[in-house]
Write a protein that holds these residues in place. Structure first.
Motif, mmCIF file in Angstrom:
data_model
loop_
_atom_site.group_PDB
_atom_site.id
_atom_site.type_symbol
_atom_site.label_atom_id
_atom_site.label_comp_id
_atom_site.label_asym_id
_atom_site.label_seq_id
_atom_site.Cartn_x
_atom_site.Cartn_y
_atom_site.Cartn_z
ATOM 1 N N TYR A 1 0.781 -1.337 0.004
ATOM 2 C CA TYR A 1 0.124 -0.007 0.326
ATOM 3 C C TYR A 1 0.160 1.289 0.289
ATOM 4 C CZ TYR A 1 -3.589 2.951 1.316
ATOM 5 O OH TYR A 1 -4.641 4.101 0.822
ATOM 6 N N VAL A 2 1.487 1.886 -1.166
ATOM 7 C CA VAL A 2 1.557 2.625 -1.450
ATOM 8 C C VAL A 2 1.345 4.477 -1.077
ATOM 9 C CG1 VAL A 2 3.697 4.081 -3.085
ATOM 10 C CG2 VAL A 2 3.851 1.545 -2.999
ATOM 11 N N VAL A 3 1.889 5.264 -0.258
ATOM 12 C CA VAL A 3 2.016 6.483 -0.593
ATOM 13 C C VAL A 3 2.769 7.309 -0.764
ATOM 14 C CG1 VAL A 3 0.749 8.332 1.386
ATOM 15 C CG2 VAL A 3 0.538 6.065 2.091
ATOM 16 N N GLY A 4 2.520 8.235 -1.269
ATOM 17 C CA GLY A 4 3.632 9.084 -2.307
ATOM 18 C C GLY A 4 3.408 10.589 -1.454
ATOM 19 N N LEU B 1 4.384 0.914 2.078
ATOM 20 C CA LEU B 1 5.093 1.529 2.234
ATOM 21 C C LEU B 1 4.896 3.396 1.032
ATOM 22 C CD1 LEU B 1 8.249 1.595 0.437
ATOM 23 C CD2 LEU B 1 6.805 0.507 -1.515
ATOM 24 N N VAL B 2 5.587 4.158 2.371
ATOM 25 C CA VAL B 2 5.753 5.927 2.302
ATOM 26 C C VAL B 2 6.942 5.829 0.898
ATOM 27 C CG1 VAL B 2 6.456 7.485 2.928
ATOM 28 C CG2 VAL B 2 5.302 6.138 3.774
ATOM 29 N N LEU B 3 6.431 6.035 -0.173
ATOM 30 C CA LEU B 3 7.392 6.539 -1.973
ATOM 31 C C LEU B 3 8.155 8.562 -1.267
ATOM 32 C CD1 LEU B 3 8.476 5.792 -4.005
ATOM 33 C CD2 LEU B 3 6.624 5.685 -5.393
ATOM 34 N N ALA C 1 2.129 6.693 -10.397
ATOM 35 C CA ALA C 1 1.118 5.313 -11.029
ATOM 36 C C ALA C 1 1.437 4.215 -10.218
ATOM 37 C CB ALA C 1 1.443 5.658 -12.302
ATOM 38 N N ALA C 2 2.601 4.333 -9.312
ATOM 39 C CA ALA C 2 2.812 3.506 -7.797
ATOM 40 C C ALA C 2 1.966 3.458 -6.922
ATOM 41 C CB ALA C 2 4.276 3.066 -8.069
ATOM 42 N N CYS C 3 1.471 4.900 -6.349
ATOM 43 C CA CYS C 3 0.575 5.269 -5.589
ATOM 44 C C CYS C 3 -0.683 4.801 -5.324
ATOM 45 C CB CYS C 3 0.577 6.784 -5.256
ATOM 46 S SG CYS C 3 2.533 7.185 -5.347
ATOM 47 N N ASP C 4 -1.139 3.790 -4.073
ATOM 48 C CA ASP C 4 -2.817 4.272 -3.763
ATOM 49 C C ASP C 4 -3.271 5.913 -3.363
ATOM 50 O OD1 ASP C 4 -3.087 1.006 -4.052
ATOM 51 O OD2 ASP C 4 -1.179 1.621 -2.676
ATOM 52 N N LEU C 5 -2.305 5.773 -2.863
ATOM 53 C CA LEU C 5 -2.810 7.471 -2.470
ATOM 54 C C LEU C 5 -1.424 8.082 -2.537
ATOM 55 C CD1 LEU C 5 -5.101 9.199 -0.605
ATOM 56 C CD2 LEU C 5 -3.653 7.715 1.143
#
Length: 303
Positions: free
Chosen positions: A140-143, A179-181, A217-221
């Protein structure tokens, strides 16, 4: 008519704005300041790079992206008023910045938002983006792709960008494989805080544009936790790509996002719906490069 555009030369967002404007406005743009009828200070703080005699001879438009009240000291005001003497018109990207600037100048203020380039920021497959970046499909990726640390010491938080609020918001998200991006530069403060909290992160510093598109594009949020903003540009880029965004009520947020997605970070958490995402996509279309650059050029011509 010719316009000489001045950026901060920081290899950052404003320099990209100047570059895209020049490419889109070749009939107006000039690289010769002496040939110019108008000087556009796309970063207002760069005015001292130009000889004062030249500024006095030309029409001058200054862009004020945002002002942080707590940093706007007497010295800041004195500098603003000194520059104000050679300014013909101000440009701001949002109403919130206009509200501040109009209190300290009688010069005209034009509100025109930022643009995004649809040839760069378009919907991109999440699976392919994650594969390219080496991010697990089930993460679950947060940008967050902005500066958040003061350049003076590379450790203190740049509080107007809200990195402290961002971490508190992340702590509220109860997700497996979170995961924080991180992107951009000067992320030292937030990296230290994430480490202290035991939150997994991935940092890609100053990614090239194609890779940055994959990061969105990889982010869920995508989270905008800033206290003060002009845009930010990420609101347009992420929304145009169909990436779910939540933001504090800053900058252009109300021009782009569904009201549902404008939240009191970190007190309130929210997961954008499909309807919210569609709303953001539709509104972002109002800020495509060509029509918005046209509004900038109309402003210059009127000045």
């Amino acid at each position: 008519m010719k316009v000489f555009a001045v950026g901060p030369k920081e290899n950052w967002i404003v320099d990209r704005i100047v570059s895209e404007w020049r490419s889109s406005s070749q009939m107006l743009s000039t690289d010769d300041i002496h040939e110019a009828d108008l000087i556009w200070l796309a970063s207002g703080w760069a005015w001292k790079q130009i000889p004062i005699d030249l500024l006095r001879k030309k029409k001058v438009v200054v862009t004020i992206h945002h002002i942080v009240p707590t940093k706007f000291t007497r010295k800041s005001l004195a500098s603003f008023l000194e520059r104000d003497k050679i300014v013909d018109q101000y440009h701001v990207p949002c109403e919130k910045t206009r509200e501040f600037v109009c209190k300290i100048t009688k010069k005209p203020i034009n509100v025109i938002g930022y643009w995004y380039n649809p040839e760069i920021w378009f919907p991109t497959d999440m699976g392919q983006a994650r594969e390219s970046l080496g991010i697990a499909d089930d993460a679950y990726v947060v940008g967050s792709f902005q500066r958040d640390t003061e350049g003076s010491d590379l450790s203190s938080p740049k509080l107007e960008k809200g990195p402290d609020l961002f971490v508190e918001y992340i702590k509220k998200i109860k997700k497996d494989k979170l995961l924080v991006l991180l992107g951009g530069w000067r992320r030292q403060y937030i990296i230290r805080r994430l480490r202290e909290e035991g939150i997994q992160y991935r940092y890609i510093e100053l990614a090239p544009v194609d890779q940055l598109r994959e990061m969105y594009a990889a982010c869920d949020l995508y989270v905008v936790s800033s206290r003060y903003e002009g845009g930010p540009q990420a609101l347009l880029e992420a929304s145009a790509m169909g990436v779910p965004v939540v933001s504090r009520d800053v900058g252009m947020a109300k021009d782009v996002l569904s009201q549902n997605c404008i939240v009191d970070i970190p007190e309130t958490s929210y997961s954008p719906t499909k309807e919210d995402i569609s709303f953001g996509i539709k509104n972002s279309e109002n800020f495509k490069l060509v029509p918005i650059v046209g509004k900038y050029n109309d402003m210059f011509k009127k000045v």
